[in-house]
Design an enzyme around this catalytic site. Sequence first.
Site, mmCIF file in Angstrom:
data_model
loop_
_atom_site.group_PDB
_atom_site.id
_atom_site.type_symbol
_atom_site.label_atom_id
_atom_site.label_comp_id
_atom_site.label_asym_id
_atom_site.label_seq_id
_atom_site.Cartn_x
_atom_site.Cartn_y
_atom_site.Cartn_z
ATOM 1 C CB SER A 82 -0.941 0.008 1.209
ATOM 2 O OG SER A 82 -0.277 0.352 2.411
ATOM 3 N N PRO A 138 -1.145 3.728 4.115
ATOM 4 C CG PRO A 138 -0.116 4.335 2.108
ATOM 5 C CD PRO A 138 0.190 3.823 3.491
ATOM 6 C CE1 TYR A 139 -5.983 -3.237 4.898
ATOM 7 C CE2 TYR A 139 -4.676 -2.889 6.883
ATOM 8 C CZ TYR A 139 -5.750 -3.479 6.239
ATOM 9 O OH TYR A 139 -6.598 -4.301 6.942
ATOM 10 C CB ALA A 140 -4.302 1.751 8.400
ATOM 11 C CB THR A 142 -7.889 2.235 1.998
ATOM 12 O OG1 THR A 142 -7.459 0.992 2.578
ATOM 13 C CG2 THR A 142 -6.800 2.811 1.111
#
Length: 336
Positions: A82, A138-140, A142
Amino acid sequence: MKVLITGGAGFIGSTIASACLDEGIDVVILDDLSTGRAEFVEGRTWYRGDIADGDLIDRIFAEHPDIDATIGCAAKIVVPESVAQPLYYYTENVSKGLALLGHLTRNGCERFLFSSSAAIYEAGQGITEAAPLHPMSPYARTKAHFENALEDIAAGTQLRAVSLRYFNPIGCDPKLRSGLQVMQPTHALGVMIDAFHAGRPFPVTGTDWETRDGTGIRDYVHVHDLARAHIAAVRRFDTITSNDEHGTPYRVINLGSGTGTTVFELIKAFESVTSKPLDTRLTGRRPGDNPGAYPDITLAKELLDWEPALTVEQGIADSLAWYDKRGLILTEGSNE
């Protein structure tokens, strides 16, 4: 009852699907096999495709008009990836998720259970649902963005939604029908199992944290317990959410152990399961590390009558059993 499970060919989604079938709940699976496995949906009602494909969603509901709720497990989840590909992650996890919600509501499916992540919280111990959010990747982010959208959409439409937040699933389906499909996992238990089988030391990164024993603390919950929680949420959906003036159309519920497990405690549990000492190597803290976190699960007990039934030791034993089977499935199997 019948549920649509997006991402139902993945680790968590397939375990939820198996648990549903065991409990007499019919399942319809939507998965594009970008990370899921065809072996995990064998013999099940399965549509291969993208969650943003409106024509496909319309076809699913035309063929299964009795779907009562959707469980959203489709997502990209690798933190380093991510960071390297943020646009891809926002497209897959946010843009396509919003498109899915539009397709679902157009087809009259107004119950949405989101398989979210406790990674959106700031690090801490005993984190409640009211704790401030501080996603660090970025993953978290999203996940946090999609949750924000869910709350707004539920407030302004007939959609009702529940987000289940949890950290680290371990173990596998108790009947070994599916498990973690990654050959080289990067989470602590996966690294530990690989080190154990390879005969190399397991690195303990940091022993001076402000925790029970100085090592980092993480929260582990058996994936089958997570599946049980998803089933409880689906069955109680109309009780815990409501669009009327006396209820709330959007709920957030933490799942987890409620106590967390330190690295030293995980090592001790691993050694008790294997009856062998684990070779370890103590190292310093890594850049970006933190003491860790685990959630408070009081609300899950109150609203879902849920708490974990399986121990960390059982999760380790099941992960080891899956390790032996995983090589055969993922080496000889195919995603096609």
